[in-house]
Write a protein that holds these residues in place. Structure first.
Motif, PDB file in Angstrom:
ATOM      1  N   LEU A 125     -14.905 -20.052   7.317  1.00  0.00           N
ATOM      2  CA  LEU A 125     -14.727 -20.779   6.059  1.00  0.00           C
ATOM      3  C   LEU A 125     -13.489 -20.249   5.351  1.00  0.00           C
ATOM      4  CD1 LEU A 125     -18.338 -20.987   4.560  1.00  0.00           C
ATOM      5  CD2 LEU A 125     -17.108 -22.742   5.848  1.00  0.00           C
ATOM      6  N   HIS A 126     -12.654 -21.171   4.885  1.00  0.00           N
ATOM      7  CA  HIS A 126     -11.460 -20.830   4.109  1.00  0.00           C
ATOM      8  C   HIS A 126     -11.599 -21.457   2.728  1.00  0.00           C
ATOM      9  CE1 HIS A 126      -7.293 -20.201   3.006  1.00  0.00           C
ATOM     10  NE2 HIS A 126      -7.141 -21.489   2.798  1.00  0.00           N
ATOM     11  N   PHE A 127     -11.268 -20.694   1.693  1.00  0.00           N
ATOM     12  CA  PHE A 127     -11.422 -21.150   0.304  1.00  0.00           C
ATOM     13  C   PHE A 127     -10.045 -21.550  -0.207  1.00  0.00           C
ATOM     14  CE2 PHE A 127     -14.715 -18.354   1.619  1.00  0.00           C
ATOM     15  CZ  PHE A 127     -15.871 -18.960   1.187  1.00  0.00           C
ATOM     16  N   HIS A 128      -9.708 -22.799   0.054  1.00  0.00           N
ATOM     17  CA  HIS A 128      -8.345 -23.298  -0.127  1.00  0.00           C
ATOM     18  C   HIS A 128      -7.943 -23.302  -1.599  1.00  0.00           C
ATOM     19  CE1 HIS A 128      -5.105 -25.718   1.884  1.00  0.00           C
ATOM     20  NE2 HIS A 128      -4.811 -25.916   0.612  1.00  0.00           N
ATOM     21  N   GLY A 129      -6.871 -22.590  -1.905  1.00  0.00           N
ATOM     22  CA  GLY A 129      -6.354 -22.534  -3.270  1.00  0.00           C
ATOM     23  C   GLY A 129      -6.691 -21.258  -4.000  1.00  0.00           C
ATOM     24  N   LEU A 130      -7.675 -20.501  -3.515  1.00  0.00           N
ATOM     25  CA  LEU A 130      -8.030 -19.242  -4.165  1.00  0.00           C
ATOM     26  C   LEU A 130      -7.141 -18.120  -3.618  1.00  0.00           C
ATOM     27  CD1 LEU A 130     -11.932 -19.413  -4.302  1.00  0.00           C
ATOM     28  CD2 LEU A 130     -10.239 -20.281  -5.930  1.00  0.00           C
ATOM     29  N   PHE A 131      -6.670 -17.258  -4.515  1.00  0.00           N
ATOM     30  CA  PHE A 131      -5.704 -16.230  -4.128  1.00  0.00           C
ATOM     31  C   PHE A 131      -6.315 -15.150  -3.226  1.00  0.00           C
ATOM     32  CE2 PHE A 131      -3.498 -17.240  -8.386  1.00  0.00           C
ATOM     33  CZ  PHE A 131      -2.772 -18.247  -7.778  1.00  0.00           C
ATOM     34  N   GLN A 132      -7.599 -14.863  -3.424  1.00  0.00           N
ATOM     35  CA  GLN A 132      -8.283 -13.845  -2.623  1.00  0.00           C
ATOM     36  C   GLN A 132      -7.577 -12.490  -2.698  1.00  0.00           C
ATOM     37  OE1 GLN A 132     -11.214 -14.231  -1.402  1.00  0.00           O
ATOM     38  NE2 GLN A 132     -11.401 -15.853   0.094  1.00  0.00           N
ATOM     39  N   ASN A 133      -7.088 -12.131  -3.876  1.00  0.00           N
ATOM     40  CA  ASN A 133      -6.424 -10.838  -4.045  1.00  0.00           C
ATOM     41  C   ASN A 133      -7.394  -9.700  -3.754  1.00  0.00           C
ATOM     42  OD1 ASN A 133      -3.954 -11.941  -4.823  1.00  0.00           O
ATOM     43  ND2 ASN A 133      -4.544 -12.069  -6.971  1.00  0.00           N
ATOM     44  N   GLY A 134      -7.065  -8.892  -2.767  1.00  0.00           N
ATOM     45  CA  GLY A 134      -7.899  -7.760  -2.417  1.00  0.00           C
ATOM     46  C   GLY A 134      -9.066  -8.090  -1.512  1.00  0.00           C
ATOM     47  N   THR A 135      -9.256  -9.375  -1.193  1.00  0.00           N
ATOM     48  CA  THR A 135     -10.374  -9.764  -0.316  1.00  0.00           C
ATOM     49  C   THR A 135      -9.894 -10.715   0.776  1.00  0.00           C
ATOM     50  OG1 THR A 135     -10.975 -11.554  -1.841  1.00  0.00           O
ATOM     51  CG2 THR A 135     -12.148  -9.452  -2.093  1.00  0.00           C
ATOM     52  N   SER A 136      -8.741 -10.445   1.334  1.00  0.00           N
ATOM     53  CA  SER A 136      -8.190 -11.334   2.365  1.00  0.00           C
ATOM     54  C   SER A 136      -9.083 -11.405   3.600  1.00  0.00           C
ATOM     55  CB  SER A 136      -6.783 -10.876   2.769  1.00  0.00           C
ATOM     56  OG  SER A 136      -6.806  -9.552   3.275  1.00  0.00           O
ATOM     57  N   TYR A 137      -9.959 -10.406   3.769  1.00  0.00           N
ATOM     58  CA  TYR A 137     -10.873 -10.422   4.914  1.00  0.00           C
ATOM     59  C   TYR A 137     -11.941 -11.501   4.771  1.00  0.00           C
ATOM     60  CZ  TYR A 137     -12.670  -7.153   1.402  1.00  0.00           C
ATOM     61  OH  TYR A 137     -13.021  -6.553   0.215  1.00  0.00           O
ATOM     62  N   TYR A 138     -11.996 -12.163   3.616  1.00  0.00           N
ATOM     63  CA  TYR A 138     -12.895 -13.302   3.433  1.00  0.00           C
ATOM     64  C   TYR A 138     -12.117 -14.621   3.402  1.00  0.00           C
ATOM     65  CZ  TYR A 138     -16.650 -10.047   2.072  1.00  0.00           C
ATOM     66  OH  TYR A 138     -17.599  -9.054   2.055  1.00  0.00           O
ATOM     67  N   ASP A 139     -10.879 -14.618   3.862  1.00  0.00           N
ATOM     68  CA  ASP A 139     -10.020 -15.792   3.732  1.00  0.00           C
ATOM     69  C   ASP A 139     -10.258 -16.826   4.819  1.00  0.00           C
ATOM     70  OD1 ASP A 139      -7.904 -17.073   2.223  1.00  0.00           O
ATOM     71  OD2 ASP A 139      -6.642 -16.766   3.985  1.00  0.00           O
ATOM     72  N   GLY A 140     -10.932 -16.455   5.893  1.00  0.00           N
ATOM     73  CA  GLY A 140     -11.349 -17.437   6.884  1.00  0.00           C
ATOM     74  C   GLY A 140     -10.325 -17.863   7.911  1.00  0.00           C
ATOM     75  N   ALA A 141      -9.116 -17.306   7.875  1.00  0.00           N
ATOM     76  CA  ALA A 141      -8.095 -17.684   8.856  1.00  0.00           C
ATOM     77  C   ALA A 141      -8.350 -16.928  10.163  1.00  0.00           C
ATOM     78  CB  ALA A 141      -6.700 -17.381   8.322  1.00  0.00           C
ATOM     79  N   VAL A 142      -8.939 -17.623  11.131  1.00  0.00           N
ATOM     80  CA  VAL A 142      -9.352 -16.976  12.378  1.00  0.00           C
ATOM     81  C   VAL A 142      -8.155 -16.393  13.124  1.00  0.00           C
ATOM     82  CG1 VAL A 142     -10.400 -17.392  14.640  1.00  0.00           C
ATOM     83  CG2 VAL A 142     -11.422 -18.378  12.593  1.00  0.00           C
ATOM     84  N   MET A 143      -8.302 -15.155  13.560  1.00  0.00           N
ATOM     85  CA  MET A 143      -7.314 -14.373  14.299  1.00  0.00           C
ATOM     86  C   MET A 143      -6.101 -14.024  13.443  1.00  0.00           C
ATOM     87  SD  MET A 143      -9.229 -14.097  16.761  1.00  0.00           S
ATOM     88  CE  MET A 143      -8.233 -12.870  17.606  1.00  0.00           C
ATOM     89  N   ALA A 144      -6.203 -14.238  12.131  1.00  0.00           N
ATOM     90  CA  ALA A 144      -5.155 -13.799  11.204  1.00  0.00           C
ATOM     91  C   ALA A 144      -5.741 -12.808  10.211  1.00  0.00           C
ATOM     92  CB  ALA A 144      -4.532 -14.984  10.471  1.00  0.00           C
ATOM     93  N   THR A 145      -6.813 -13.217   9.517  1.00  0.00           N
ATOM     94  CA  THR A 145      -7.467 -12.308   8.569  1.00  0.00           C
ATOM     95  C   THR A 145      -8.882 -11.936   8.990  1.00  0.00           C
ATOM     96  OG1 THR A 145      -8.311 -14.157   7.234  1.00  0.00           O
ATOM     97  CG2 THR A 145      -6.136 -13.271   6.652  1.00  0.00           C
ATOM     98  N   GLU A 146      -9.399 -12.626   9.991  1.00  0.00           N
ATOM     99  CA  GLU A 146     -10.744 -12.297  10.466  1.00  0.00           C
ATOM    100  C   GLU A 146     -10.919 -12.819  11.891  1.00  0.00           C
ATOM    101  OE1 GLU A 146     -14.034 -15.419   9.471  1.00  0.00           O
ATOM    102  OE2 GLU A 146     -13.029 -14.932   7.580  1.00  0.00           O
ATOM    103  N   CYS A 147     -11.965 -12.368  12.556  1.00  0.00           N
ATOM    104  CA  CYS A 147     -12.241 -12.802  13.933  1.00  0.00           C
ATOM    105  C   CYS A 147     -13.021 -14.103  13.984  1.00  0.00           C
ATOM    106  CB  CYS A 147     -13.010 -11.710  14.676  1.00  0.00           C
ATOM    107  SG  CYS A 147     -12.072 -10.189  14.919  1.00  0.00           S
TER     108      CYS A 147
END
Length: 213
Positions: free
Chosen positions: A82-104
């Protein structure tokens, strides 16, 4: 005397809208990501990636300052996210949902919990960032409201209008067609459809009341 002055200052700040004492909440969802059958108003039926057996997927609504907690259970035969489109996710990029970029990603049969601090008001969307799952339906609106908004803008009601492309073919079939070396296959016509609020655009209706905004 000092206490009286502090109380007066707090009252002035509240009146000015500079302090909001609304308690932050935890908005929690338990989601199983899985294939479901979607009938587009009797025109045709195809598989869509839904949540808890439903598609279209209902919007998530929360308030500024809340924490959004989503427990994802992957019922697909491939990795999802899951990616939360538009949210900055400052300090929580591991919840950004970009597979093989920020998480598995969440493996088939696996589970993962996303915890997102809602620090921006507005309308955003949640969607998969794994393969072409967004095109197959894993997408939904996210509305984050600011309690001060109605003190600034006067309106009676609001609605979320979701506009989506839809195809008879699955995203996998479309990608196979568009990447074909055979031009007769690659440029074969594809008929797109429009979905408005979960209905075929030709059948969708938006209702307004005269004199209200």
């Amino acid at each position: 005397m000092k206490i009286a002055r502090e109380l007066l200052l707090m009252q002035l700040l509240l009146l000015a809208g500079l302090v909001d004492l609304t308690a932050a909440a935890t908005v929690e969802r338990e989601w199983t990501v899985e294939w479901v059958d979607y009938d587009m108003d009797g025109i045709f039926t195809r598989k869509a990636i839904g949540i808890n057996g439903q598609w279209p997927i209902a919007a998530v609504e929360a308030d500024l300052g809340d924490e959004l907690v989503i427990h994802v259970h992957n019922g697909l035969a491939e990795t999802t996210s899951l990616h939360f489109h538009g949210l900055f996710q400052n300090g929580t990029s591991y919840y950004d949902g970009a597979v093989m970029a920020t998480e598995c990603g969440v493996p088939p049969g696996g589970s993962f919990t996303y915890r997102v601090a809602l620090e921006q008001a507005g309308t955003y969307w949640i969607h998969s960032h794994s393969k072409s799952q967004t095109a197959d339906g894993l997408r939904l609106p996210l509305v984050v409201r600011d309690a001060k908004e109605k003190r600034i803008y006067a309106y009676d009601d609001e609605m979320v209008v979701s506009l989506q492309d839809w195809f008879r073919e699955s995203a996998t079939d479309l990608m196979r067609q568009f990447s074909s070396a055979d031009p007769h296959v690659r440029f074969r016509p594809v008929i797109p459809y429009a979905i408005v609020g979960g209905r075929c655009a030709t059948n969708a209706r938006l209702h307004f009341v005269r004199g209200k905004t």
